[in-house]
Motif scaffolding. Structure first.
Motif, PDB file in Angstrom:
ATOM      1  N   MET A 320     -71.249 -36.163 112.612  1.00 17.77           N
ATOM      2  CA  MET A 320     -70.379 -34.956 112.616  1.00 17.77           C
ATOM      3  C   MET A 320     -69.670 -34.587 111.565  1.00 17.77           C
ATOM      4  O   MET A 320     -69.089 -33.443 111.503  1.00 17.77           O
ATOM      5  N   HIS A 321     -69.451 -35.521 110.438  1.00 20.53           N
ATOM      6  CA  HIS A 321     -68.663 -35.262 109.233  1.00 20.53           C
ATOM      7  C   HIS A 321     -69.428 -34.981 108.018  1.00 20.53           C
ATOM      8  O   HIS A 321     -68.889 -34.778 107.039  1.00 20.53           O
ATOM      9  N   THR A 322     -70.458 -35.053 108.092  1.00 18.90           N
ATOM     10  CA  THR A 322     -71.296 -34.675 106.942  1.00 18.90           C
ATOM     11  C   THR A 322     -71.309 -32.989 106.509  1.00 18.90           C
ATOM     12  O   THR A 322     -71.248 -32.343 107.433  1.00 18.90           O
ATOM     13  N   VAL A 323     -71.128 -32.839 105.255  1.00 19.61           N
ATOM     14  CA  VAL A 323     -71.028 -31.465 105.083  1.00 19.61           C
ATOM     15  C   VAL A 323     -72.277 -30.849 104.817  1.00 19.61           C
ATOM     16  O   VAL A 323     -73.275 -31.158 104.303  1.00 19.61           O
ATOM     17  N   ILE A 324     -72.589 -29.638 105.437  1.00 22.01           N
ATOM     18  CA  ILE A 324     -73.694 -28.759 105.591  1.00 22.01           C
ATOM     19  C   ILE A 324     -73.570 -27.487 104.989  1.00 22.01           C
ATOM     20  O   ILE A 324     -72.474 -27.017 104.959  1.00 22.01           O
ATOM     21  N   GLY A 325     -74.538 -27.270 104.260  1.00 28.52           N
ATOM     22  CA  GLY A 325     -74.462 -25.710 103.664  1.00 28.52           C
ATOM     23  C   GLY A 325     -73.507 -25.571 102.655  1.00 28.52           C
ATOM     24  O   GLY A 325     -73.068 -24.557 102.385  1.00 28.52           O
ATOM     25  N   GLY A 326     -72.773 -26.722 102.246  1.00 26.86           N
ATOM     26  CA  GLY A 326     -71.522 -26.637 101.741  1.00 26.86           C
ATOM     27  C   GLY A 326     -71.901 -26.498 100.051  1.00 26.86           C
ATOM     28  O   GLY A 326     -72.807 -26.322  99.812  1.00 26.86           O
ATOM     29  N   ALA A 347     -67.220 -22.291 102.607  1.00 28.62           N
ATOM     30  CA  ALA A 347     -67.291 -22.850 101.470  1.00 28.62           C
ATOM     31  C   ALA A 347     -67.966 -24.246 101.641  1.00 28.62           C
ATOM     32  O   ALA A 347     -69.044 -24.721 101.081  1.00 28.62           O
ATOM     33  N   SER A 348     -67.981 -24.889 103.053  1.00 29.48           N
ATOM     34  CA  SER A 348     -68.580 -25.721 103.540  1.00 29.48           C
ATOM     35  C   SER A 348     -68.222 -26.135 104.885  1.00 29.48           C
ATOM     36  O   SER A 348     -67.090 -25.481 105.257  1.00 29.48           O
ATOM     37  N   PHE A 349     -69.174 -26.611 105.730  1.00 26.78           N
ATOM     38  CA  PHE A 349     -68.907 -26.787 106.963  1.00 26.78           C
ATOM     39  C   PHE A 349     -69.449 -28.095 107.372  1.00 26.78           C
ATOM     40  O   PHE A 349     -70.327 -28.733 106.893  1.00 26.78           O
ATOM     41  N   THR A 350     -68.819 -28.783 108.534  1.00 23.13           N
ATOM     42  CA  THR A 350     -69.340 -29.956 109.043  1.00 23.13           C
ATOM     43  C   THR A 350     -69.833 -29.976 110.590  1.00 23.13           C
ATOM     44  O   THR A 350     -69.499 -28.588 111.095  1.00 23.13           O
ATOM     45  N   GLY A 351     -70.441 -30.766 110.958  1.00 24.67           N
ATOM     46  CA  GLY A 351     -70.911 -30.624 112.392  1.00 24.67           C
ATOM     47  C   GLY A 351     -69.627 -30.388 113.415  1.00 24.67           C
ATOM     48  O   GLY A 351     -69.646 -29.712 114.434  1.00 24.67           O
ATOM     49  N   MET A 352     -68.469 -31.066 113.053  1.00 26.68           N
ATOM     50  CA  MET A 352     -67.216 -31.021 113.624  1.00 26.68           C
ATOM     51  C   MET A 352     -66.851 -29.678 113.712  1.00 26.68           C
ATOM     52  O   MET A 352     -66.183 -29.098 114.649  1.00 26.68           O
TER      53      MET A 352
END
Lengths: 716, 716
Positions: A320-326, A347-352
């Motif tokens: 849940m804490h991997t940065v996606i699309g960031g 700017a970036s987002f995570t699963g959380m």
């Protein structure tokens, strides 16, 4: 197992739930012969109307499908047809369930309030689960085909265009269904009330009133079939646009993108399960509070959805804490990716972050439910202030009702604004999209709460016409009063989610624009006068659309009044109770009027964006044309939000102010205050059931047409 | 001679016209003793109300003046006070003229329709010329002082801030006056109608009705004093913002700038002369058409204004084809001059371009007048459709009225959009500003057409109460019906010009922003979610403001009904005609209610922009705060335009539908259709005279507060 299969399974579970629950409903007693006769008349009228409506829509649908096929190809046209046909089917099934459940609810209400509630709510739940289930199946199935057997990449243009076309199909049918059904139901209702309650002095649903069957038919084709088609559309558009915005905005490799795009579907899927569980919690407590019973079901669903959404997100994304699309994925050199588009992804987002966005979506749903109940429930200031104002006459009733109506958008706007800011800060436009998806994931439950209303309304009508004992009518009336609030809730919820979805659609529009026309500098700044003109023309649409709806109801209701007056005049036996009025003639009259009146306003949101683009482009060039068109999309939501909420909440408040007086306050039934309250209710009818709710599909259509126009311009 | 002297001379001519025409009005016979008694009661009530209202506003005004002095210095505070005091004086004189002209109009109507028309229109013309004359004098005088004796450059910050502060003073007073007066007049009117016409079954203005004097007082303090203050504000803001936008946007040397900044004042000045000439053309033709007589005056003014504006422009600029503020003057390296600001000035413009922009302003005024007449006149479809719908009851009357109300903004929005695009293409934001200036240059004539209405309304009341022959009442009724249309015209005109002015104010806001905060990148793009939130919150303001206005009228009217019922109950002699009701008690009650209810909503547009800026800045930083604030300014106009036009046109249509029925259509007076039409009229009253018109100053205040906030933030 690919996640899309899990979503398809959840969709199928909803369908199975619908089939099983249908059997339960059908196995209940349909009452005595007189009740069955009446129910049969309602069924016949509803089927006749819906058949004619669908035949008319089919002509428009086929023409539009051909246009879509010409400009965007056969796959998109297929998407359009899937959306259109399933939207129609949803409405048709919703109507069919409710015309069978109405008489069984009346029969069950003979025994107990709980009996009536269970029967009506079950039939609502069938419609609700089919809306969510068929919506999910259509998207998941089509997406599975496109990215599986057809072998397209998830962000392939054909996938995006086809999803948009699917949403367009659903929206186009639903605006016709919402508006046609809305005109039918309110023309019959207003006409029946005016000539029955006001002129002839006979109670609502009196069998001597020739418009009474038409009124009951209206509940089924408008409040049930129209509403179901509308919510189906909202569901498909919201999930679809979330997936499209991921495909357009998130820069990731195909496998990651595919995973992220399936998340909205899985969230929709798990919330179907929590909604089904919620339906079993709808039981009266010791306080016999109907709203309390419905709330038990609703809150059970909301609370269970929290962990369900969390685990769904974790299942799809893994950590849940991997940065996606960031930052890691963003490549400013990617063609067509402007700085704004980068900013728009967050700017970036995570699963959380996505999880919290969805929690905000759930919280927004709860807040909108609570606010709507405040504005339309009989326990609070707004409804009571209208009831009190009725004491000084028709005029003050309407003035106070309009005041409540104008006041009602304030809190929703503030909570929507807070939700927009919070989700955007968490995960950019994608965050807003996931907030909207979480809202719509609850659609099964929300539609269940809504669809139960017209069933109880019909049950009351059948009880009255069949001469059942008074306590049956009291029970159905109590159920119906709560139904007014839940109906307003659904509309507030749909329009609230539309506000979020419209922002996401606008994001898709700007991204498409930079992709299709990379060399065109379109200035969306507020200091561009074409933006202002676009905002003004967009903001005009809900007003003009509302005017069409109100005029249509007024005109059709007027012809109902004249028909009923003629029937009374030609056959005095009707009022004496010795001869039976010609119900079918009135149904037929309203059918023709509703079909005729729905065409032009439904085409308004389809044609307006196209006209504005071409006119402004002709005058000031393509960049100005696109700027004006983009601003038009936001102008529609900016004023549409207010028009829709003020109409639906105001109308609900008027209706319940009347019921509050009928409960014995301010003089009770027959008092001058009651007469004034009946006027307010009449005014509120087309507000809340015709013009107001149809604004929701209208907003979506305008946006989707703009996206399709872009794609068509780029292709030709 | 400096051009500013010419403007001052024209302003003085307007004042002289006012004095001379006042003498003519005062020299006419005030009628018999009974009439004078009634008129005296109305005068006393109106003066008492206005005195109390101004004392209350004075407290707010002094506090705000101190705040302005603290943040922006004494000169700006002086500007604020000039605007505030003159706005108050305009309203006060308007009221004073109309309370003297009402009885003289009733007396003159004994002889002929022409006599009544002349008397009423003359008194309206006094108010009209004073609005324009004092407005022009305040701006021209202050500007002369600042750029002459005080020695400031025309684009010095102190000149800009002081002009904005002057506009703020006018706006702040006028929103209180519009709203307070609006609440007074409609609470009294609605209350009197409900308890008189509907309950007791006595005609309008029957002397037995204790609320009848309050109703007539209301015409003077609301429709006359409130309207005059509002139009004074519109005049000052429009001319002021045009001058400010020239100072901010046009890059030229001081002498050229000074010349260009005096042009709006000279245009205002010459159009005072053409308006005065127009007033002498108001005469009934052989067809005895009242609207035709008024149109003669209006069109004379419009046609004479065309060459007047041309020669004024030529006089100021010399050669009409020299490029001004164009490429030659533009220096992209000028600090704070962003590419957008350059674009906003128009690439270049000539005197001819400005002339055409002003012609577009005149054409827009003509178009708005025609559209408003279509929607509110008794000869056209909208009003007749409401009258027809009254046949089927209260409910369908209100539904059709709302339908007309929702429909009415469509054409105005389209013509305003066309005008925005055309003026912008000719001369950028400056072109839009000059379009608005030309509209307001006609204010003297437009206000004259409006202010004559309440005088005839009062004259009718006096005729009724004094027991004058029926034909007198018929004449005043005929005058009054046209007054409903001209009242709606002024409001459509004011809000239409507000749409243009708001765009110019937004231009001033963005320019100020880059000047004050050159290092802050504020993103006004529609893809910035803070812009969306700002638009939504801005669009919310007119709705909430409308809700306050409607609630206030409903509540105050309810207490009038209770007071009148109590008077009838306590003294049966009142209905028998043997004892006189306590008029003063009702006047006093409405006075207190109106003053109390006007405070909170009037502060809403002052505080909302400040709150939004600080909250968004706290959450997301100053750039987002400014973006949201800017969007809020446009959100207000985007929804305000629709709310205001729909309310004022809808209300006018309802009122005239009732008059159309009273003329013998659809059953005439006393029929069921008439009763339904009275309900519609009651509902329309607060729509058209309280909530709707107050949106106009509200829009301006929001914008001006934002400009002052910027200046204050920059200075501290």
């Amino acid at each position: 197992m690919p996640i899309v299969y899990a979503a398809i399974v959840c969709g199928l579970i909803a369908v199975v739930y619908g089939i099983i629950t249908s059997r339960q409903v059908m196995s209940a007693s349909p009452g005595n012969e007189r009740m069955q006769d009446i129910a049969a008349a309602i069924q016949e009228g509803a089927r006749a109307y819906l058949g004619r409506q669908y035949r008319t829509i089919a002509i428009v649908g086929v023409v539009v499908a051909l246009i879509v096929a010409y400009f965007l190809g056969l796959v998109s046209a297929t998407g359009f047809l899937i959306g259109a046909i399933l939207s129609g089917i949803t409405g048709f099934i919703g109507m069919n369930v409710s015309v069978k459940a109405n008489v069984r609810t009346a029969e069950a209400a003979r025994t107990s309030l709980q009996g009536g509630l269970t029967m009506a709510f079950r039939s609502g739940a069938i419609t609700g689960m089919l809306v969510a289930g068929l919506g999910l199946l259509s998207i998941a199935g089509f997406f599975w085909y496109l990215t599986g057997p057809a072998g397209h990449a998830p962000n392939d243009r054909i996938v995006i265009d086809s999803l948009v076309a699917l949403a367009f199909g659903a929206s186009l049918i639903s605006i016709f269904a919402r508006l046609g059904g809305g005109i039918f139901t309110k023309a019959a209702d207003v006409g029946a009330d005016l000539v029955g309650k006001v002129e002839a002095g006979i109670p609502e649903d009196d069998p001597r009133n020739p418009a009474t069957i038409a009124d009951n038919v209206g509940d089924n084709v408008g409040d049930c079939a129209g509403m179901a088609a509308d919510l189906f559309e909202t569901y498909v558009v919201t999930l679809g646009v979330t997936m499209v915005s991921i495909a357009l905005l998130v820069k990731a490799d195909a496998a990651d993108l595919l995973k992220l795009m399936t998340l909205p579907m899985l969230v929709g899927g798990v919330c179907i399960i929590t909604s089904i569980i919620g339906t079993y919690m709808v039981r009266l407590g010791s306080g016999q509070s109907i709203m309390g019973a419905l709330y038990k079901g609703f809150w059970t669903t909301v609370i269970l959805s929290i962990p369900a959404i969390y685990f769904a997100t974790q299942y799809v994304l893994g950590d849940m804490h991997t940065v996606i699309g960031g930052a890691a994925f963003l490549d400013a050199a990617t063609p067509g990716l402007t700085p704004e588009a980068v900013a728009g992804t967050g700017a970036s987002f995570t699963g959380m972050a996505l999880f919290w966005c969805m929690m905000i979506g759930l919280a927004l749903t709860g807040a909108l439910v609570w606010i709507t109940e405040y504005y339309t429930g009989t326990n609070y200031r707004p409804v009571r202030s209208i009831a009190k104002a009725s004491e000084t006459g028709h005029g003050t009733n309407v003035i106070q009702g309009l005041a409540v109506s104008l006041e009602s958008p304030a809190l929703p706007t503030i909570v929507i604004s807070v939700a927009v800011i919070a989700t955007y800060q968490l995960a950019g436009v994608i965050g807003i999209a996931f907030g909207a998806t979480a809202m719509l994931a609850l659609a099964g439950m929300v539609v269940a709460l809504d669809a139960y209303g017209p069933v109880t309304d019909n049950a009351g009508g059948i009880a009255e016409m069949a001469g059942l004992p008074d306590d049956v009518r009291h029970r159905t009336d109590a159920l119906d009063a709560v139904g007014n609030t839940t109906k307003a809730v659904t509309k507030g919820y749909a329009i609230g989610s539309a506000a979020l979805a419209a922002l996401v659609l606008f994001g898709a529009y700007t991204t498409d624009l930079t992709e299709f026309f990379p060399n065109l500098a379109v200035d969306f700044s507020l200091s561009n006068p074409y933006v202002i003109v676009g905002l003004l023309l967009g903001a005009l649409l809900p007003f003009s659309f509302g005017a069409f709806g109100m005029t249509a109801v007024g005109r059709a209701a007027g012809s109902v009044v004249e028909d009923v007056r003629a029937q009374f005049r030609d056959d005095p036996g009707i009022m004496a109770g010795t001869s039976r009025p010609n119900y079918a003639r009135t149904v037929d009259l309203v059918t023709k009027a509703a079909i005729k009146e729905m065409i032009v306003p439904s085409l308004l949101p389809v044609l307006a964006p196209i006209a504005v683009y071409f006119i402004i482009t002709a005058v000031a060039g393509q960049a100005s044309g696109f700027a004006a068109l983009g601003a038009l999309l936001l102008g529609v939501i900016v004023s549409g939000l207010f028009v829709a909420i003020s109409m639906t909440s105001g109308g609900g408040a008027w209706d319940n102010a009347k019921k509050y007086i009928e409960d014995g306050n301010h003089g009770g039934k027959g008092s001058e205050a009651h007469k004034a309250a009946v006027t307010g209710d009449t005014v509120g009818d087309p507000y809340k059931d015709t013009a107001g709710p149809a604004v929701n599909p209208m907003i979506k259509i305008t946006n989707i047409v703009a996206l399709l126009l872009l794609a068509a311009l780029a292709a030709h």
